[in-house]
Design a protein around this motif. Sequence first.
Motif, PDB file in Angstrom:
ATOM      1  N   ILE A   1       0.852  -1.194   0.000  1.00 34.22           N
ATOM      2  CA  ILE A   1       0.000   0.000   0.000  1.00 34.22           C
ATOM      3  C   ILE A   1       0.885   1.239   0.000  1.00 34.22           C
ATOM      4  O   ILE A   1       1.793   1.360   0.828  1.00 34.22           O
ATOM      5  CB  ILE A   1      -0.940   0.002   1.224  1.00 34.22           C
ATOM      6  CG1 ILE A   1      -1.969  -1.125   1.102  1.00 34.22           C
ATOM      7  CG2 ILE A   1      -1.648   1.340   1.369  1.00 34.22           C
ATOM      8  CD1 ILE A   1      -2.950  -1.192   2.241  1.00 34.22           C
ATOM      9  N   ASP A   2       0.608   2.134  -0.909  1.00 26.79           N
ATOM     10  CA  ASP A   2       1.424   3.338  -1.067  1.00 26.79           C
ATOM     11  C   ASP A   2       0.525   4.575  -1.029  1.00 26.79           C
ATOM     12  O   ASP A   2      -0.532   4.598  -1.676  1.00 26.79           O
ATOM     13  CB  ASP A   2       2.175   3.277  -2.395  1.00 26.79           C
ATOM     14  CG  ASP A   2       3.173   4.404  -2.547  1.00 26.79           C
ATOM     15  OD1 ASP A   2       3.897   4.675  -1.582  1.00 26.79           O
ATOM     16  OD2 ASP A   2       3.212   5.013  -3.628  1.00 26.79           O
ATOM     17  N   MET A   3       0.931   5.571  -0.283  1.00 23.19           N
ATOM     18  CA  MET A   3       0.152   6.808  -0.210  1.00 23.19           C
ATOM     19  C   MET A   3       0.329   7.623  -1.489  1.00 23.19           C
ATOM     20  O   MET A   3       1.445   7.763  -1.990  1.00 23.19           O
ATOM     21  CB  MET A   3       0.584   7.651   1.005  1.00 23.19           C
ATOM     22  CG  MET A   3      -0.236   8.918   1.197  1.00 23.19           C
ATOM     23  SD  MET A   3       0.473  10.026   2.437  1.00 23.19           S
ATOM     24  CE  MET A   3       0.295   9.042   3.911  1.00 23.19           C
ATOM     25  N   LYS A   4      -0.754   8.160  -1.979  1.00 27.27           N
ATOM     26  CA  LYS A   4      -0.696   8.982  -3.189  1.00 27.27           C
ATOM     27  C   LYS A   4      -0.165  10.375  -2.861  1.00 27.27           C
ATOM     28  O   LYS A   4      -0.482  10.949  -1.818  1.00 27.27           O
ATOM     29  CB  LYS A   4      -2.096   9.124  -3.805  1.00 27.27           C
ATOM     30  CG  LYS A   4      -2.659   7.847  -4.404  1.00 27.27           C
ATOM     31  CD  LYS A   4      -4.017   8.134  -5.036  1.00 27.27           C
ATOM     32  CE  LYS A   4      -4.620   6.921  -5.698  1.00 27.27           C
ATOM     33  NZ  LYS A   4      -5.939   7.209  -6.307  1.00 27.27           N
ATOM     34  N   HIS A   5       0.642  10.912  -3.768  1.00 29.03           N
ATOM     35  CA  HIS A   5       1.130  12.293  -3.695  1.00 29.03           C
ATOM     36  C   HIS A   5       1.842  12.592  -2.365  1.00 29.03           C
ATOM     37  O   HIS A   5       1.742  13.691  -1.834  1.00 29.03           O
ATOM     38  CB  HIS A   5      -0.022  13.289  -3.880  1.00 29.03           C
ATOM     39  CG  HIS A   5      -0.916  12.977  -5.048  1.00 29.03           C
ATOM     40  ND1 HIS A   5      -0.472  12.933  -6.338  1.00 29.03           N
ATOM     41  CD2 HIS A   5      -2.244  12.662  -5.098  1.00 29.03           C
ATOM     42  CE1 HIS A   5      -1.476  12.631  -7.144  1.00 29.03           C
ATOM     43  NE2 HIS A   5      -2.552  12.453  -6.424  1.00 29.03           N
ATOM     44  N   SER A   6       2.562  11.619  -1.834  1.00 27.21           N
ATOM     45  CA  SER A   6       3.199  11.797  -0.530  1.00 27.21           C
ATOM     46  C   SER A   6       4.272  12.894  -0.552  1.00 27.21           C
ATOM     47  O   SER A   6       4.425  13.637   0.417  1.00 27.21           O
ATOM     48  CB  SER A   6       3.800  10.479  -0.057  1.00 27.21           C
ATOM     49  OG  SER A   6       4.750  10.007  -1.003  1.00 27.21           O
ATOM     50  N   THR A   7       5.012  12.989  -1.667  1.00 29.36           N
ATOM     51  CA  THR A   7       6.065  14.009  -1.749  1.00 29.36           C
ATOM     52  C   THR A   7       5.480  15.407  -1.692  1.00 29.36           C
ATOM     53  O   THR A   7       5.974  16.279  -0.955  1.00 29.36           O
ATOM     54  CB  THR A   7       6.878  13.831  -3.044  1.00 29.36           C
ATOM     55  OG1 THR A   7       7.417  12.504  -3.096  1.00 29.36           O
ATOM     56  CG2 THR A   7       8.011  14.835  -3.112  1.00 29.36           C
TER      57      THR A   7
ATOM     58  N   PRO B   1      -5.765  11.944   3.046  1.00 29.76           N
ATOM     59  CA  PRO B   1      -4.884  10.971   2.389  1.00 29.76           C
ATOM     60  C   PRO B   1      -5.652  10.034   1.460  1.00 29.76           C
ATOM     61  O   PRO B   1      -6.818   9.725   1.685  1.00 29.76           O
ATOM     62  CB  PRO B   1      -4.275  10.201   3.569  1.00 29.76           C
ATOM     63  CG  PRO B   1      -5.288  10.316   4.654  1.00 29.76           C
ATOM     64  CD  PRO B   1      -5.907  11.675   4.487  1.00 29.76           C
ATOM     65  N   ALA B   2      -4.980   9.580   0.423  1.00 32.80           N
ATOM     66  CA  ALA B   2      -5.505   8.573  -0.492  1.00 32.80           C
ATOM     67  C   ALA B   2      -4.383   7.572  -0.763  1.00 32.80           C
ATOM     68  O   ALA B   2      -3.205   7.878  -0.544  1.00 32.80           O
ATOM     69  CB  ALA B   2      -5.988   9.212  -1.787  1.00 32.80           C
ATOM     70  N   PHE B   3      -4.744   6.408  -1.248  1.00 32.12           N
ATOM     71  CA  PHE B   3      -3.717   5.378  -1.428  1.00 32.12           C
ATOM     72  C   PHE B   3      -4.017   4.511  -2.641  1.00 32.12           C
ATOM     73  O   PHE B   3      -5.135   4.498  -3.175  1.00 32.12           O
ATOM     74  CB  PHE B   3      -3.624   4.506  -0.177  1.00 32.12           C
ATOM     75  CG  PHE B   3      -4.834   3.635   0.059  1.00 32.12           C
ATOM     76  CD1 PHE B   3      -4.841   2.304  -0.329  1.00 32.12           C
ATOM     77  CD2 PHE B   3      -5.978   4.147   0.664  1.00 32.12           C
ATOM     78  CE1 PHE B   3      -5.950   1.494  -0.120  1.00 32.12           C
ATOM     79  CE2 PHE B   3      -7.092   3.349   0.870  1.00 32.12           C
ATOM     80  CZ  PHE B   3      -7.078   2.016   0.482  1.00 32.12           C
ATOM     81  N   LYS B   4      -2.999   3.791  -3.065  1.00 26.39           N
ATOM     82  CA  LYS B   4      -3.133   2.776  -4.104  1.00 26.39           C
ATOM     83  C   LYS B   4      -2.410   1.533  -3.616  1.00 26.39           C
ATOM     84  O   LYS B   4      -1.533   1.614  -2.751  1.00 26.39           O
ATOM     85  CB  LYS B   4      -2.548   3.269  -5.427  1.00 26.39           C
ATOM     86  CG  LYS B   4      -1.130   3.816  -5.375  1.00 26.39           C
ATOM     87  CD  LYS B   4      -0.728   4.411  -6.708  1.00 26.39           C
ATOM     88  CE  LYS B   4       0.727   4.915  -6.704  1.00 26.39           C
ATOM     89  NZ  LYS B   4       0.907   6.090  -5.836  1.00 26.39           N
TER      90      LYS B   4
END
Length: 358
Positions: free
Chosen positions: A178-184, A266-269
């Motif tokens: 699971i990876d957070m979107k737009h984390s940077t 937060p959103a994730f993929k």
Amino acid sequence: MAITRLTQRKCKAIAFYILSWVIFTLSASALLTYGAGNGFDPTRMLFMLQLSLLTGLSHAIYDVIILQDEMDKRPVAAALIIRSCFFLASICANLTLCILIWDIDKSEGLINEAALQHMLNFFKQPKNHILIFELFMLGHLITFIRSVHKKFGTRVFMNTLLGKNQDPKEEDLIFMFIDMKHSTEIAEELGHVKYSNFIRDYYRLLSNCCEENHGEIYQIAGDGVFLTWKTSDCKRAARPLDCFYDFAECLERTAYKFKKRYGIVPAFKAAAHCGKVISTEVGNFGSEMAYHGDVLNTTSRIQTLCSKLGQDFLISEDLYMRLPLPLPHGFLSVKAGFFELRGKKNGILIFSLHKPLT
């Protein structure tokens, strides 16, 4: 009315504290009685059982109800002092209640002169001061065990206690990355301090969803995390899909809190794959569990396709063929196509999962 998984998790935590207190207290009491050469004393054991039930319930109320079964956010020294004061007060109060119940008088009730005198004599005896100290240390020991259990998960915790992780072992596991979107961009906007709090709240929700769906957190790397399940445990229930769905629902329910606190939701993929890996404990000091195999790399490579395909959830054909049908929560599966992933000789068929439009 069905019991929610959150309620089930809290009930399991309460049961853990009560059973721990009962097992440790009765075991120690039996050993001390045996060591003193007094033989088995059923009266003392019954008194200690009553005391351990009350003290275990008090401990559970503090950690599960008051602290919500989460990490104490107060400074370490303050948290330790407050917890120590709670243990002392709880132990003394429960001892007092047990003595009063033990000496209850039908005519005079719970509080009577004989019971009060017994209570005063009990707290004056040095051997009972030692008992209070032992119970005090037991409270901190159980708290420590619970903290270690929460950190490593049930399976890893038990395998470590039994020494099953020392030798390499082949296992068939499912991994979900699971990876957070737009984390940077989020980190740049919030700054490192606020972003740290943001991602802490994000992972707190994710870890709860993972635990409620019987998964384990294997590795957290920045804004990405690997979750894992035994493949055999997912033959009747598609636990990775349940976890994905629950986490999405959880973020939706708490969106207003994130928006109010951080101005960002937060959103994730995610991507999931399964296969055989070697599990072992690596390192001597500061050792940790490690999984070796191509499955983790493949899962990570599949996850990188999410942005390219504009999808939030991708799984491999290998995993799709092992999931029970129909898929839970109305998930629809669509063949995204064959893809040659970096490091793989052959192409792999990828499925995208998504909720039907309503």
